[in-house]
Design an enzyme around this catalytic site. Structure first.
Site, PDB file in Angstrom:
ATOM      1  N   HIS A 215       0.851  -1.308  -0.066  1.00 41.67           N
ATOM      2  CA  HIS A 215      -0.108  -0.133  -0.101  1.00 41.67           C
ATOM      3  C   HIS A 215       0.838   1.223   0.086  1.00 41.67           C
ATOM      4  CE1 HIS A 215       1.025  -0.186   4.307  1.00 41.67           C
ATOM      5  NE2 HIS A 215       0.732   1.329   4.195  1.00 41.67           N
TER       6      HIS A 215
HETATM    7  C1  UD1 Z   1      -2.163   6.040   5.268  1.00 43.83           C
HETATM    8  C2  UD1 Z   1      -0.667   6.585   5.742  1.00 43.83           C
HETATM    9  C3  UD1 Z   1       0.565   5.394   5.742  1.00 43.83           C
HETATM   10  C4  UD1 Z   1      -0.188   4.179   6.478  1.00 43.83           C
HETATM   11  C5  UD1 Z   1      -1.419   3.872   5.713  1.00 43.83           C
HETATM   12  C6  UD1 Z   1      -1.843   2.749   6.712  1.00 43.83           C
HETATM   13  C7  UD1 Z   1      -0.247   8.963   5.336  1.00 43.83           C
HETATM   14  C8  UD1 Z   1       0.286  10.076   4.532  1.00 43.83           C
HETATM   15  N1  UD1 Z   1      -0.260   7.642   5.044  1.00 43.83           N
HETATM   16  O1  UD1 Z   1      -1.822   5.935   3.832  1.00 43.83           O
HETATM   17  O2  UD1 Z   1       1.643   5.950   6.519  1.00 43.83           O
HETATM   18  O3  UD1 Z   1       0.740   3.163   6.293  1.00 43.83           O
HETATM   19  O4  UD1 Z   1      -2.502   5.064   5.959  1.00 43.83           O
HETATM   20  O5  UD1 Z   1      -2.914   2.026   5.919  1.00 43.83           O
HETATM   21  O6  UD1 Z   1      -0.975   9.337   6.084  1.00 43.83           O
HETATM   22  N2  UD1 Z   1      -9.211   4.763   0.560  1.00 43.83           N
HETATM   23  C9  UD1 Z   1     -10.201   4.213   0.479  1.00 43.83           C
HETATM   24  N3  UD1 Z   1     -11.013   4.050   1.674  1.00 43.83           N
HETATM   25  C10 UD1 Z   1     -10.376   4.366   2.828  1.00 43.83           C
HETATM   26  C11 UD1 Z   1      -9.205   4.780   2.974  1.00 43.83           C
HETATM   27  C12 UD1 Z   1      -8.415   5.113   1.763  1.00 43.83           C
HETATM   28  O7  UD1 Z   1     -10.697   4.216  -0.664  1.00 43.83           O
HETATM   29  O8  UD1 Z   1     -11.259   3.899   4.023  1.00 43.83           O
HETATM   30  C13 UD1 Z   1      -8.133   5.282  -0.739  1.00 43.83           C
HETATM   31  C14 UD1 Z   1      -8.415   6.741  -1.198  1.00 43.83           C
HETATM   32  O9  UD1 Z   1      -8.605   6.337  -2.776  1.00 43.83           O
HETATM   33  C15 UD1 Z   1      -7.300   7.397  -0.723  1.00 43.83           C
HETATM   34  C16 UD1 Z   1      -6.205   6.196  -0.634  1.00 43.83           C
HETATM   35  O10 UD1 Z   1      -6.870   5.106  -0.434  1.00 43.83           O
HETATM   36  O11 UD1 Z   1      -6.840   8.483  -1.659  1.00 43.83           O
HETATM   37  C17 UD1 Z   1      -4.969   6.438   0.203  1.00 43.83           C
HETATM   38  O12 UD1 Z   1      -5.363   6.914   1.580  1.00 43.83           O
HETATM   39  P1  UD1 Z   1      -4.796   7.616   2.711  1.00 43.83           P
HETATM   40  O13 UD1 Z   1      -5.328   7.699   4.011  1.00 43.83           O
HETATM   41  O14 UD1 Z   1      -4.544   8.918   1.807  1.00 43.83           O
HETATM   42  O15 UD1 Z   1      -3.169   7.054   2.648  1.00 43.83           O
HETATM   43  P2  UD1 Z   1      -2.929   5.464   2.768  1.00 43.83           P
HETATM   44  O16 UD1 Z   1      -2.173   5.182   1.442  1.00 43.83           O
HETATM   45  O17 UD1 Z   1      -4.274   4.797   3.471  1.00 43.83           O
HETATM   46  N1  UDP Z   2      -4.058  -5.072   8.802  1.00 44.09           N
HETATM   47  C1  UDP Z   2      -5.355  -5.828   8.819  1.00 44.09           C
HETATM   48  N2  UDP Z   2      -5.899  -6.013   7.926  1.00 44.09           N
HETATM   49  C2  UDP Z   2      -5.264  -6.218   6.623  1.00 44.09           C
HETATM   50  C3  UDP Z   2      -3.954  -5.605   6.502  1.00 44.09           C
HETATM   51  C4  UDP Z   2      -3.482  -5.271   7.745  1.00 44.09           C
HETATM   52  O1  UDP Z   2      -5.664  -5.820   9.931  1.00 44.09           O
HETATM   53  O2  UDP Z   2      -6.136  -6.605   5.605  1.00 44.09           O
HETATM   54  C5  UDP Z   2      -3.407  -4.800  10.158  1.00 44.09           C
HETATM   55  C6  UDP Z   2      -1.891  -5.262  10.291  1.00 44.09           C
HETATM   56  O3  UDP Z   2      -2.147  -6.716  10.817  1.00 44.09           O
HETATM   57  C7  UDP Z   2      -1.154  -4.420  11.145  1.00 44.09           C
HETATM   58  C8  UDP Z   2      -1.897  -3.171  10.567  1.00 44.09           C
HETATM   59  O4  UDP Z   2      -3.020  -3.517   9.832  1.00 44.09           O
HETATM   60  O5  UDP Z   2      -1.530  -4.531  12.370  1.00 44.09           O
HETATM   61  C9  UDP Z   2      -0.610  -2.521   9.573  1.00 44.09           C
HETATM   62  O6  UDP Z   2      -1.394  -1.482   8.888  1.00 44.09           O
HETATM   63  P1  UDP Z   2      -0.814  -0.986   7.584  1.00 44.09           P
HETATM   64  O7  UDP Z   2      -0.096  -2.104   6.645  1.00 44.09           O
HETATM   65  O8  UDP Z   2      -2.061  -0.299   6.702  1.00 44.09           O
HETATM   66  O9  UDP Z   2       0.068   0.167   7.998  1.00 44.09           O
HETATM   67  P2  UDP Z   2       1.653   0.290   8.049  1.00 44.09           P
HETATM   68  O10 UDP Z   2       1.728  -0.498   9.445  1.00 44.09           O
HETATM   69  O11 UDP Z   2       2.340   0.183   7.150  1.00 44.09           O
HETATM   70  O12 UDP Z   2       1.726   1.883   8.661  1.00 44.09           O
END
Ligand code: UD1
Ligand code: UDP
Length: 371
Positions: A215
């Site tokens: 992601h």
């Molecule tokens: C964010 C964090 C990242 C973290 C991740 C955990 C920032 C800059 N990044 O990244 O550090 O590792 O969360 O998962 O804060 N979207 C949906 N539904 C949702 C959420 C997101 O469709 O419920 C889609 C949207 O198109 C959105 C994209 O995912 O634009 C990215 O979401 P965003 O929260 O901006 O960043 P993450 O990649 O989730």
């Molecule tokens: N996780 C989850 N379901 C999923 C993928 C990840 O519950 O389908 C959990 C995972 O076990 C971990 C956390 O989400 O505890 C990690 O989050 P993510 O990878 O989104 O973000 P990051 O840790 O890179 O910030």
């Protein structure tokens, strides 16, 4: 009379819900035991993550106190998302005047809450402080550097994190408390084993599949990197389960259907299901921060699809290989990880992430302020 300590916890993204669950539980436990201090925690959800399987499922399953407010900021560019949060969090803080604003990790929700609080002189406590990738092109690196420099309590998960802060001149308010995600795994694994049916639902057998998560923006937003990773996944001679993050799903679009039958894509799963999938997988490929450590706790070899990691201890100890996005580098690491899995992988570095009581230590550090 107990002194009331008001905490406003700001969360918005999946990993923050998981971390906050452990700390909220510790606050409740602290309140039962302390004669002097009582935490009154209010959870503010920024709405950064909003799909049911990226948000509500964690609050329900991990019994996190219901947020007092959801700011419903949603998705957007960094500036827009963070700006909207900043404005809305500031109002909440002005209204509630907490003793602490409590923030987690390195997302835009972390940064916005830290900035909103510090400008109106509300002290900030940062859980998972001191991590560094030393890659300033990562939005997370900017978020964590800024958050650390304006936090009053820096709650570090590792010795490396403490050293990183010292190298930036930050030594005051620094506490090595261990990793709340370790607390979370210890607390939830038995529950997961008792309640999760994900293996049966997906028709999976123990140690017969690889688990992948992707992601990170540096991968999803770079076609060459995504191609390198997907090429590798499609060459792996083993079923691969990929619970797909919405960011990645959006990027891949119709490409998803061309990935080949060995790669099974499913929606994001709940935390308890994820723990079970991790534990039963043979090898984990990921660009997630949290999943790298969970692979270690599950005793599964990890291949990290990034150019660097904040969790360097696992690489030094040989539990994790950081390989980037190059297809042949990934395949080389997968071959090594597969050999390790076949021989019975064992990677144990004692005391790396604390003793499973990090959240209690956080409550104690914050609670001491009330004495
Ligand atoms: C964010 C964090 C990242 C973290 C991740 C955990 C920032 C800059 N990044 O990244 O550090 O590792 O969360 O998962 O804060 N979207 C949906 N539904 C949702 C959420 C997101 O469709 O419920 C889609 C949207 O198109 C959105 C994209 O995912 O634009 C990215 O979401 P965003 O929260 O901006 O960043 P993450 O990649 O989730
Ligand atoms: N996780 C989850 N379901 C999923 C993928 C990840 O519950 O389908 C959990 C995972 O076990 C971990 C956390 O989400 O505890 C990690 O989050 P993510 O990878 O989104 O973000 P990051 O840790 O890179 O910030």
């Amino acid at each position: 009379m107990k002194k009331i300590l008001k905490i406003v916890t700001v969360v918005g993204a999946r990993p923050q819900f998981i971390k906050a669950a452990a700390v909220s539980r510790a606050f409740a436990e602290f309140n039962k035991q302390s004669d002097d201090v009582c935490f009154e925690e209010q959870i503010v959800h920024t709405g950064q993550h909003y799909d049911e399987n990226m948000s509500k499922v964690f609050f329900d399953q991990l019994k996190i106190p219901h947020p007092s407010v959801n700011l419903e900021v949603g998705s957007g560019s960094h500036g827009r998302q963070s700006g909207l949060m900043l404005e809305k969090i500031e109002s909440i803080l002005l209204e509630n005047k907490p003793d602490w604003t409590l923030i987690y990790g390195d997302t835009n929700s972390t940064l916005a809450a830290a900035l909103a609080a510090v400008k109106i002189h509300i002290p900030v406590a940062h859980v998972e402080s001191g991590l560094r990738s030393f890659n300033r092109r990562m939005p997370e690196e900017i978020n964590r550097v800024v958050a650390d420099h304006i936090s009053e309590k820096l709650l570090c998960p590792t010795d490396t994190a403490v050293e990183n802060l010292a190298n930036e001149g930050i030594t005051k308010g620094v506490h090595q408390v261990g990793d709340v995600m370790y607390d979370s795994v210890l607390f939830n694994m038995t529950l997961a084993e008792q309640s999760s049916t994900i293996m049966d639902q997906l028709g999976l057998k123990e140690k017969s599949f690889y688990l992948a998560t992707i992601h990170r923006a540096e991968n999803t937003d770079d076609k060459d990197r995504m191609d390198g990773i997907l090429n590798a996944l499609s060459q792996i001679d083993m079923p691969i389960l990929l619970p797909i993050h919405p960011r990645t799903k959006n990027t891949l679009g119709a490409e998803i259907d061309k990935l080949g039958s060995r790669i099974k894509i499913i929606d994001p799963v709940s935390y308890l299901d994820m723990l079970i999938l991790e534990k039963n997988s043979r090898v984990i490929l990921t660009d997630s921060g949290g999943v790298q450590k969970e692979a270690y706790w599950a005793n599964v070899p990890c291949v990290t699809l990034r150019d660097e990691t904040e969790w360097t201890e696992l690489v030094t100890a040989g539990c994790n290989r950081v390989v980037g996005s190059d297809t042949s580098a990934i395949m080389d690491a997968v071959e090594k990880a597969e050999n390790e899995a076949a021989q019975g992988f064992a990677c144990d570095v004692s005391d790396l992430y604390g003793d499973g009581h990090s959240a209690d230590k956080i409550a104690t550090v914050l609670g001491e302020q009330g004495d």
